[in-house]
Design a protein around this motif. Sequence first.
Motif, PDB file in Angstrom:
ATOM      1  N   TYR A 688       0.857  -1.177   0.000  1.00 48.92           N
ATOM      2  CA  TYR A 688       0.000   0.000   0.000  1.00 48.92           C
ATOM      3  C   TYR A 688       0.896   1.230   0.000  1.00 48.92           C
ATOM      4  N   GLU A 690       0.740   5.840  -0.855  1.00 48.38           N
ATOM      5  CA  GLU A 690      -0.052   7.011  -1.226  1.00 48.38           C
ATOM      6  C   GLU A 690       0.802   7.968  -2.034  1.00 48.38           C
ATOM      7  N   PHE A 724      -2.880   1.460  -4.213  1.00 51.36           N
ATOM      8  CA  PHE A 724      -2.338   2.822  -4.212  1.00 51.36           C
ATOM      9  C   PHE A 724      -3.487   3.811  -4.041  1.00 51.36           C
ATOM     10  N   LYS A 725      -3.245   4.792  -3.162  1.00 52.54           N
ATOM     11  CA  LYS A 725      -4.216   5.871  -3.010  1.00 52.54           C
ATOM     12  C   LYS A 725      -3.587   7.160  -3.522  1.00 52.54           C
ATOM     13  N   LYS A 727      -4.210  11.465  -4.262  1.00 54.56           N
ATOM     14  CA  LYS A 727      -4.993  12.636  -3.877  1.00 54.56           C
ATOM     15  C   LYS A 727      -4.621  13.787  -4.793  1.00 54.56           C
TER      16      LYS A 727
END
Length: 906
Positions: A688, A690, A724-725, A727
């Motif tokens: 994971y 970001e 994957f995040k 923004k």
Amino acid sequence: ILTNTELEKLRSIDTGVFQSKTLQTYFRADGKPGSLAKGVERLCRYAVDAVEDGFQVIILSDRALDSEHAAMPSLLAVSAVHHHLIRKGYRGAVGIVVEAGDVWEVHHFATLIGFGATAVNPYLALETITTFEEEVDIKAAKLISNYIYSINGGLLKIFSKMGISTLQSYHGAQIFEILGINKTVVDKYFSGAVSRIGGLGLDEIARETLIKHNRIFKLATRPDTILPTGGKYQWKRKGEQHLFNPQTIHLLQIATRKNDYNTYKQYAKLVNEQTLQAYTIRGLFEFKYNRPAVPLSEVEPIENILKRFATGAMSFGSISHEAHSTLAIAMNRIGGKSNTGEGGEDELRYEVMPNGDSMRSSIKQIASARFGVTSYYLTNADELQIKMAQGAKPGEGGQLPGHKVDDWIAKVRHATPGVGLISPPPHHDIYSIEDLAQLIFDLKNANRAARINVKLVSKAGVGTIAAGVAKAHADVILVSGFDGGTGASPLTSIQHAGLPWELGLAEAHQTLVKNRLRSRVVLQTDGQLKTGKDIAIATLLGAEEWGVATAALVTAGCIMMRKCHLNTCPVGVATQDPNLRKLFTGEADHVVNLFYFLAEELRETMAELGFRTIEEMVGQTDALGVRAVAAEDWKQKDLDLSSILYKAPDNGLSLYQTEVQDHGLSEILDHDLIKAAQPALASKEPIYAEFAVKNTNRAIGTMLSNEVSKIYKGQGLPADTINFKFKGSAGQSFGAFAAKGISLQLEGEANDYVGKGLSGARLSIYPFADVKYVPEQNIIIGNVALYVEGLGDHGCEYMTGGEVLVIGSTGSNFAAGMSGGVAWIYDAKGDFSGKCNKEMVDLDPLDEQDELRINHLLKMHVKLTDSNLAKFLLSDWATQSSHFIKVFPKEYKAVLLSKANQLTIS
């Protein structure tokens, strides 16, 4: 389109404010120069008089012919009057109706309307149809109704492929290129139309007309008691001649099966000498030996030349597995490239065969329907070809009838067995050169090692398009001629759409040279290249690579029956019938022999012309000239081919590809994603991370998916292995071609093409946490996306499988062309039925299984996006479920019902 009765009603109207005037479109049949010109001038003069006398409709009729007076070609009469009235300022005051006997097929109506006719009465076609009444036991009125219905359908098809929605927009639009008529005639009578190679004047058109006229009124030169057989679409013994005929097919097949170069030379001699009878534009050319000849031993080796060959794009589905794989094996043996066509490719073909051969097609095509286009498919390519159009039927998509879609083809295309497959005419993510540039970028991310090829068709203006494609960073540009294509192409397209590759190739090469772009791209052509001489002419006109498809299929056994769409091919080439496929006798060795013969003939020509390498030869049109035409050859003597043979100044740059396009991959975000994903790529360890994104971060996840596909092939990684995040505001093509095992979350918003070509990944997008607006009432992703809480026009257009849930409003034209899969629509306002295109779908209520599936999807939607709307629907399901509509394709429903019945019986 008017029946005879309707025309007579129009002719007899006399209200005092609405009257029609009939003008006869004849000219004196004396064979003297200027007779047709005088007749046209008289007709135009009478048309002006009719308008000035207050008539509202002019009827142009060719019925008044006799032994001394011949009928003008109706198209000439209409266009001449149309443009004359425009010049006089009268065209808007009058309608032009045509009463003509030389009108019977769709193209005739299309040209008449396109050059100004308001209505058409094809009286001779209608009278012919009435004679069928007893033969087929159908009333004449019904036969005529069927005919007009068919013509209207054909016209709609033409409007559609030209991107025109209404007859009014097509009327007088002149969207044709004129071939074989000289500039004087075009400028005066077809003003504004495109015509590049000159040809017949009015006197020659009159001479052609009088040949037919004299068959009726003079002593017949041929005592035929029946009409000629035609033979335009298929070879007939007494019909129009074709370059591929029983003799040439036999010689080519014997030569390649026996590996006999001398027999091949007999075939090539027949084809090349037939060309002297003006079958093709290149047949009017001859070589100019203005360089010293070189020994054959000094010409570059045959192995180098073979690498420049490709086969045409023929899909598995349009042709059999045996034919398709034979071409692939042969091309892999010689170092050339075979092409998947638009039907995908079975993953089994990516594995090397026990004998060392490979059935893998080097060129993977990406066409408008995207059948079988996945990350793994794109990964297994040396070249990715974007098919913008098809030379044999530009403006039309392919169509595979349901009876040819068996279990195997459906699996490869990710479709449903028994359900017909339709390719839309345009790519739904390409409406500008910028859109094309984005797809090129996406595909380069999906396979960095592959060349990106853009397939265009020969047409006026293709040079400008090619320049744009080169600037959009394509590596290869293919200009495809109209002669190619299987017998499955629509008949009107075979005859009346597309242009010879010689015109398009010359224009593309010259324009690229002029704009200093030629050195950036490889230029390729195809469209019935049959001999080494054809290849040599293509090279001199600017192509350094060549596609050979029909000749390769003939070598593999095709006998040109022209019934490719019927699934009845008697030699197992264009059929999926298991019994007919057993009749396939082609072998890869035969196809290999063909390409060796073509290359050797080309080498011999190069030696004679004084060229040692292909690169020396590309674009050297000074080695071509127009052969002398006898003065009595009145049809050819005035052709002007100088524009094709023009040699543009090279601007100090090469006339072939020497530069590598910069695709801008060095700075993309996916390099960071690949680093972060190393544990998952190496050992399937869940990860994971970001990342912040901005709108210049395009095709996020695409290059990463390429790495997944290289290692884990079509099955990808287990679900949610790579998480994957992001923004921010993501750029175009977020998650394009993203592979199984990848989950991408985006908090924020994204541009167009979210999830383009999604290949098993999960994408979830939701607004920034601090937004003040109501999410379901606003837009957070751009155009061309999958399902969301509402969508615009054309939702699920041409959908072939899968599930779509829409819990917001939709735009118009939903489900146009939808042949498979299912969609569930939340229709709270009750207006969805009026927005749905119901031509191919039914609107059904939900059943128990539908409700269970929708509930599951809503819960998943809440989990991933925290959607308030989805929460509301779940909390009030007993009430809200009644507002859902199931969009169910009719053909798909019928196939599922048939299977269910079979299971019940068994």
